[in-house]
Scaffold this motif. Structure first.
Motif, PDB file in Angstrom:
ATOM      1  N   ILE A  73       0.868  -1.166   0.000  1.00  0.00           N
ATOM      2  CA  ILE A  73       0.000   0.000   0.000  1.00  0.00           C
ATOM      3  C   ILE A  73       0.912   1.225   0.000  1.00  0.00           C
ATOM      4  N   PRO A  74       0.484   2.353  -0.573  1.00  0.00           N
ATOM      5  CA  PRO A  74       1.371   3.514  -0.698  1.00  0.00           C
ATOM      6  C   PRO A  74       1.508   4.304   0.593  1.00  0.00           C
ATOM      7  N   ALA A 224      -6.908  -3.011   1.936  1.00  0.00           N
ATOM      8  CA  ALA A 224      -5.826  -2.114   1.527  1.00  0.00           C
ATOM      9  C   ALA A 224      -6.223  -0.650   1.714  1.00  0.00           C
ATOM     10  N   ALA A 225      -7.374  -0.269   1.213  1.00  0.00           N
ATOM     11  CA  ALA A 225      -7.803   1.127   1.313  1.00  0.00           C
ATOM     12  C   ALA A 225      -8.052   1.533   2.759  1.00  0.00           C
ATOM     13  N   GLY A 267       0.468   7.835  -0.791  1.00  0.00           N
ATOM     14  CA  GLY A 267      -0.224   7.814  -2.068  1.00  0.00           C
ATOM     15  C   GLY A 267       0.727   7.575  -3.225  1.00  0.00           C
ATOM     16  N   VAL A 268       0.182   7.121  -4.356  1.00  0.00           N
ATOM     17  CA  VAL A 268       1.002   6.782  -5.521  1.00  0.00           C
ATOM     18  C   VAL A 268       1.423   8.025  -6.278  1.00  0.00           C
ATOM     19  N   PRO A 299      -2.008  -2.469  -5.438  1.00  0.00           N
ATOM     20  CA  PRO A 299      -3.319  -2.868  -5.961  1.00  0.00           C
ATOM     21  C   PRO A 299      -4.056  -1.679  -6.561  1.00  0.00           C
ATOM     22  N   ALA A 300      -4.916  -1.950  -7.523  1.00  0.00           N
ATOM     23  CA  ALA A 300      -5.667  -0.880  -8.186  1.00  0.00           C
ATOM     24  C   ALA A 300      -6.480  -0.061  -7.189  1.00  0.00           C
ATOM     25  N   SER A 301      -6.936  -0.693  -6.112  1.00  0.00           N
ATOM     26  CA  SER A 301      -7.818  -0.013  -5.160  1.00  0.00           C
ATOM     27  C   SER A 301      -7.137   1.118  -4.406  1.00  0.00           C
ATOM     28  N   VAL A 302      -5.795   1.168  -4.389  1.00  0.00           N
ATOM     29  CA  VAL A 302      -5.105   2.228  -3.655  1.00  0.00           C
ATOM     30  C   VAL A 302      -4.256   3.109  -4.571  1.00  0.00           C
ATOM     31  N   ARG A 303      -4.415   2.966  -5.872  1.00  0.00           N
ATOM     32  CA  ARG A 303      -3.640   3.830  -6.783  1.00  0.00           C
ATOM     33  C   ARG A 303      -4.297   5.196  -6.951  1.00  0.00           C
TER      34      ARG A 303
END
Length: 308
Positions: A73-74, A224-225, A267-268, A299-303
Motif C-alpha cells: 500500500i502507498p 488495503a484502502a 499515495g502513488v 493494488p488498483a484499489s489504492v492507486r
C-alpha cells in the motif's frame, strides 16, 4: 459484525503512534501491533511471513513484487536522504570511490540502492569499478536474504566498521552508521548536498513501505484502502503535534519552524517520480531482472482515491 484479526509489525515512529495505540482504528479490523527494530522485522517477515501486515524495505519488496505473495500500500513509514550514508575512516584521505573497496551490510539494503544510484547519476561513478564487500556493520555474520547480482566478497568473521577503521575498506555505505569515533561521513556537507539534490530533482527517498500478505488481501479486498486511511490519519495527527506551538512536543528546538511547509506524502501519484527513479536504480543494480512500473507495486484499489 465480526472484525478481521490482523497483526501488524512496524517500528516505533511518532507518525504511527496513534494507530499502534488504537486511537486511530482500522475500519473492520481487530489489530494487534508488534513494534520491533526494522532489521528484525525485515528478516522475520521476509523469511517466515510471521504476521499479516508489515513494514518492509522497499528493495526487498521490489525484489519480491512479481512472486505474487505480497502487495504494497502507498504508505511509506521511513524516508531519509542518503548522501550522509557513505562513511570513511577519519584520516584516510579518501575522497573518491572510483576503484575503491566499499562495504555494504546487504546489496539489497534500500539506503545502498539510493546511494549507488546517486553516485552513478550525480558523480558519474561506474559501480562496476568498485570492489564490493558484504558484512555486518556492528556484528559479524550478517547474511543477505537474496543472492547478490554482482560479484561481492562475503566476510563472515569481521564487521564493516572494523575493516573500515583498519584500512581494509575505503568506505562503507550503510543506513545504520558505524559506531566508532574514527568513522566520519565521506561528505561533511552531506546535508547541503541533500537539499540541493532534492531541490533539483524533487525526489524524497523512500526507504520502507507497508505490505500486506496477498492471501489476506484476496480474502478481504477492502483491507488495503482501509489501512491507507488509518495510516494517513495517524500521520496527520503526528504532523499536527509537530506544528503545535503551544507546547514542545518533541525535545528539539525550532523544529516546528524548520518543518513548516514540508510534507511526508503517502499515495502513488505524489510519489511517482521518487518511485520511478528508485525502480530504475533497482533494475540498473540487478535487484530486478526487468524494470518494474510503479503501478505494478500497488493494488488498483489504492492507486487513486475518491474526492468529495
Amino acid at each position: 459484525m465480526s472484525r478481521v484479526p490482523l497483526t501488524l509489525a512496524i517500528s516505533d515512529y511518532d507518525h504511527v503512534r496513534d494507530l499502534v495505540a488504537g486511537r486511530v482504528p482500522v475500519e473492520g479490523v481487530d489489530l494487534t501491533c508488534l513494534q520491533l527494530d526494522v532489521e528484525e522485522i525485515f528478516y522475520r517477515f521476509t523469511s517466515f511471513r510471521e504476521w499479516h501486515v508489515s513494514e518492509l524495505s522497499l528493495t526487498k519488496y521490489v525484489a519480491l513484487a512479481r512472486d505474487g505473495t505480497l502487495a504494497a500500500i502507498p504508505v511509506f513509514p521511513s524516508r531519509v536522504f542518503r548522501h550522509s550514508a557513505v562513511y570513511v575512516a577519519r584520516d584516510s584521505g579518501v575522497t573518491d570511490l572510483a576503484g575503491a573497496r566499499v562495504g555494504v551490510p546487504e546489496w539489497f539494503q534500500t539506503a545502498g540502492v539510493w546511494v549507488r544510484g546517486i553516485l552513478a547519476d550525480e558523480y558519474g561513478l561506474s559501480l562496476d569499478a568498485i570492489r564490493w564487500v558484504q558484512a555486518g556493520v556492528r556484528e559479524p555474520g550478517r547474511r543477505e536474504l537474496f543472492t547478490p547480482p554482482v560479484p561481492i566478497d562475503v566476510i563472515a568473521d569481521r564487521t564493516l566498521t572494523d575493516m573500515l577503521v583498519t584500512g581494509d575498506l575505503d568506505a562503507v555505505i550503510t543506513a545504520r552508521p558505524p559506531a566508532h569515533p574514527d568513522v566520519v561521513p565521506l561528505w561533511p556537507d552531506a546535508f547541503d548536498r541533500e537539499r540541493d539534490w532534492h531541490r533539483r530533482t524533487g525526489i524524497f527517498p523512500i526507504m520502507h513501505v507497508v505490505v500486506v500478505r496477498r492471501d489476506i488481501l484476496d480474502a478481504h479486498p477492502w483491507l488495503a484502502a482501509n489501512l491507507v486511511t488509518a495510516f494517513t490519519e495517524a500521520r496527520d495527527r503526528s504532523l499536527a503535534r509537530l506544528a503545535d506551538l503551544n507546547a514542545s512536543r518533541f525535545p528539539v528546538p525550532w523544529l516546528p519552524s524548520f518543518a513548516a511547509g514540508t510534507t511526508f506524502p503517502y499515495g502513488v501519484e505524489p510519489n511517482r517520480r521518487t518511485l520511478e527513479t528508485f525502480l530504475r536504480y533497482a533494475h540498473e543494480q540487478g535487484i530486478t531482472p526487468e524494470k518494474l512500473t510503479v503501478d505494478e507495486l500497488f493494488p488498483a484499489s489504492v492507486r487513486s482515491a475518491y474526492r468529495i
